[in-house]
Design a protein around this motif. Structure first.
Motif, PDB file in Angstrom:
ATOM      1  N   VAL A 229       0.872  -1.184   0.000  1.00  0.00           N
ATOM      2  CA  VAL A 229       0.000   0.000   0.000  1.00  0.00           C
ATOM      3  C   VAL A 229       0.908   1.233   0.000  1.00  0.00           C
ATOM      4  CG1 VAL A 229      -1.651   1.365   1.351  1.00  0.00           C
ATOM      5  CG2 VAL A 229      -1.913  -1.133   1.185  1.00  0.00           C
TER       6      VAL A 229
ATOM      7  N   LYS B 297      -1.905  -1.219  -3.901  1.00  0.00           N
ATOM      8  CA  LYS B 297      -2.973  -0.224  -3.767  1.00  0.00           C
ATOM      9  C   LYS B 297      -2.322   1.148  -3.625  1.00  0.00           C
ATOM     10  CE  LYS B 297      -6.740  -2.873  -3.272  1.00  0.00           C
ATOM     11  NZ  LYS B 297      -7.559  -3.066  -4.474  1.00  0.00           N
TER      12      LYS B 297
ATOM     13  N   ASP C 170      -6.282   3.949  -6.493  1.00  0.00           N
ATOM     14  CA  ASP C 170      -7.332   3.036  -6.024  1.00  0.00           C
ATOM     15  C   ASP C 170      -8.238   3.714  -5.013  1.00  0.00           C
ATOM     16  OD1 ASP C 170      -6.333   0.426  -7.275  1.00  0.00           O
ATOM     17  OD2 ASP C 170      -4.555   1.221  -6.300  1.00  0.00           O
TER      18      ASP C 170
ATOM     19  N   LEU D 291      -9.156  -0.056   2.901  1.00  0.00           N
ATOM     20  CA  LEU D 291      -8.006  -0.968   2.804  1.00  0.00           C
ATOM     21  C   LEU D 291      -7.904  -1.944   3.967  1.00  0.00           C
ATOM     22  CD1 LEU D 291      -5.576   1.881   1.783  1.00  0.00           C
ATOM     23  CD2 LEU D 291      -6.336   0.068   0.245  1.00  0.00           C
TER      24      LEU D 291
END
Ligand SMILES: [Zn+2]
Ligand SMILES: [Zn+2]
Length: 343
Positions: free
Chosen positions: A168, A192, A212, A230
């Motif tokens: 992430v 992401k 995203d 997330l």
């Protein structure tokens, strides 16, 4: 030739100046497109001390080779080209290690400070040494190529940042640089990508470029939104592309324990941050400056469509209207990201 000359704070004159002369190691380029950088807009206010007038600005540009000095072997008249914004010496220890952005003799095109003055590309012609010049792939237009420099700045920051497959990654700031940082993180394998900006229109653009999750920190609770989208409140790596106390603090708070944070923005010269935020959480903080060898990759990625520059170009205007273009950016007209000028 005609040039857009910065003559006083907030002022330009579009006027006739001599075509610059060039040496054995230099290339005369007929400029076809030159983009206005955030640093140019900041600089024309007269507050940075890095655009001391009179100066022809412009370090994000592309054009056609007009003539070459006798030592130039890599390009020839008629070639479509772009060039690095940094005129590095190619001889000092940093240059020999390939860290050309840290060259001790570095000058920047279109920048004048108390120690150097280097005319830029907001003119019909510009002169650059052969070693900072790159031929353009056919698929890349002059206007897109004028954005290769900020695209390479974004790639450089992504390259310096440890990003593992499927991590992430959060990008704070979706301006000209942040939008390329975000695309660079994707190329590097981020799973992401979260983009944070206070301007809604920039978040919309980020999503169209592949973000995203987008969060407006002035309107919503950042950790709440992160967790909702997330399943976790933080990111493995955070790249900060604004450079104010509020945005750096936001970036620190978003980085996971033991994570990495890369600082690119530097609008505010001095800020206060919580030492405990990064010491006790063992964060790794690094700075990322300009470009060191990412031009060729940026050109290939742009040609193949894996990085997009076109959506960032808000307006194309004639160089003669440079004053209006700068004023519009300075006023912060909604929806403006990048203006490209054509001599
Ligand atoms: Zn720039
Ligand atoms: Zn050097």
């Amino acid at each position: 030739m005609k040039a857009l000359v910065h003559t006083a704070p907030l002022k330009f004159e579009y006027r006739e100046v001599p075509v610059p002369s060039f040496g054995d190691d230099e290339v005369l380029v007929r400029v076809k497109a030159v983009a206005i950088c955030g640093s140019d807009v900041h600089g024309y206010t007269g507050t940075t001390g890095r655009r001391i007038p009179p100066i022809i600005m412009g370090h994000e540009a592309a054009g056609v080779v007009e003539s070459t000095g006798r030592n130039v072997k890599n390009v020839t008249s008629g070639d479509r080209v772009t060039f690095d914004s940094t005129v590095y010496c190619n001889q000092c220890p940093a240059c020999r290690q390939g860290r050309v952005n840290l060259c001790v003799n570095r000058k920047v095109l279109g920048v004048s400070t108390p120690t150097f003055h280097q005319e830029g590309a907001m003119a019909e012609y510009a002169v650059v040494p052969w070693w900072i010049i790159y031929p353009l792939p056919d698929a890349v237009s002059f206007e897109e190529a004028a954005l290769i420099e900020p695209a390479s700045v974004g790639l450089h920051a992504a390259r310096l940042t440890p990003i593992d497959v499927n991590d992430v990654v959060a990008v704070v700031g979706a301006g000209q640089i942040g939008l390329f940082v975000m695309q660079g993180a994707r190329v590097k394998g981020a799973g992401k990508i979260v983009v944070l900006d206070a301007k809604e229109e920039r978040l919309v653009l980020s999503r169209s470029l592949g973000a995203d999750v987008t969060i407006n920190p002035s309107r919503s609770d950042v950790t709440g939104e992160m967790t909702r989208h997330l399943g976790r409140p933080d990111a493995d790596a955070v790249l900060e592309a604004v450079g104010t106390e509020a945005t750096v603090t936001l970036a620190l708070g978003l980085t996971k324990q033991g994570g990495n944070i890369t600082l690119i923005g530097n609008i505010t010269p001095r800020i206060q941050v919580s030492l405990q935020d990064f010491v006790l959480r063992e964060l790794t903080i690094r700075g990322s400056c300009a470009v060191a060898g990412e031009y060729r990759a940026a050109l290939d990625l742009l040609a193949s469509g894996r990085i997009q520059a076109k959506p960032l170009i808000s307006r194309v205007m004639p160089l003669s209207e440079g004053q209006e273009a700068f004023d519009a950016l300075h006023r912060g007209e909604p929806g403006l990201i990048k203006i490209v000028l054509q001599p």
